[in-house]
Design a protein around this motif. Structure first.
Motif: not given
Length: 262
Positions: A208-210, A162-165, A131-132, A134-138
């Motif tokens: 991004x960090x979750x 989208x991942x629920x985080x 998720x992190x 993919x968020x970075x690439x976005x």
């Protein structure tokens, strides 16, 4: 003050970024069951010294930390996600390790982070790492001239949703260049079309960090290490990115990432 970099200055940052990528690749290779965090720290010190680089972390004393920081890399394990202080801890099977590194070469800085699983990987840990990433690439895709800072933040937040985080906005991306932290805070959640208009020459560390089940954080007694407030596991991905006339240029891309994308 926001300083736009020339193409020549971005090239110099790219030199630093390639070295940061090299070090993080090596840390990922060495991170294994039975390896002590202090051994990783000392290995990175040697790499920095041999390259003639300077750590951006050593003696760093910002308001949010209990300075000065006396290590050259941040190593955070499991529920720790940011500013992890390397200490006498031996990695165990299934641990999640985040390595975050910023160095300067010839006066130009680059900053990057990656999270890896040590030994046997649990699917839920791979999921939050993915998720992190993919968020970075976005976020990188949104870092284009004419867009706004909020477009980057919104791109990260949309992946998290989208991942629920849940998303913490206290710590996020930042400007970078002659120093590790320059003007501009880039939250990991925001509204598209808002904020500063992006221009060629802007250089940003996007990160991004979750945490799996909370957006709240707590600090360790060491005054640096930041953990999820509920003990849930975490992940963190970061790249230094330059906005150019042709779009985003990732200055800290690792070779393995390049191979994976082809």
């Amino acid at each position: 003050m926001i300083e736009l970099k020339t193409p020549a200055e971005i090239d110099r940052m790219h030199v630093t970024g390639r070295f940061v990528a090299e070090v993080l690749t090596e840390v990922g290779r060495l991170a294994d069951v039975g390896v002590n965090l202090l051994d990783l720290e000392h290995h990175v010190r040697g790499m920095i010294k041999r390259r003639g680089a300077e750590s951006c972390y050593w003696d760093y004393a910002p308001s949010f930390g209990k300075g000065p920081f006396r290590n050259v890399i941040c190593l955070s394990v499991n529920d720790a996600v940011l500013h992890g202080l390397p200490h006498d801890y031996t990695l165990r099977d299934g641990d999640v390790l985040t390595a975050d590194l910023a160095v300067s070469i010839d006066g130009w800085a680059a900053d990057s982070a990656r999270t890896v699983v040590v030994g046997t990987a649990a699917e839920e840990d791979l999921r939050i790492i993915r998720a992190t990433e993919e968020a970075l690439e976005a976020a990188i895709e949104a870092a284009r001239p004419g867009n706004r800072l909020g477009d980057i933040s919104a791109a990260i937040g949309s992946v998290a949703e989208a991942y629920g985080y849940p998303v913490n906005t206290e710590f996020g991306g930042h400007g970078i260049g002659r120093t590790m932290h320059e003007d501009l805070h880039v939250p990991n959640k925001g509204r598209p079309g808002r904020g500063l208009k992006l221009r060629p020459g802007l250089t940003l560390a996007l990160e991004p960090w979750f945490a799996r089940t909370t957006d709240r954080i707590v600090h360790d007694p060491d005054g640096w290490t930041i953990r999820s407030a509920d003990g849930s596991r975490t992940a963190h991905s970061e790249h230094t990115v330059a906005i150019t006339e042709d779009g985003p240029l990732v200055l800290t891309r690792r070779d393995a990432e390049d191979r994976a994308s082809t």
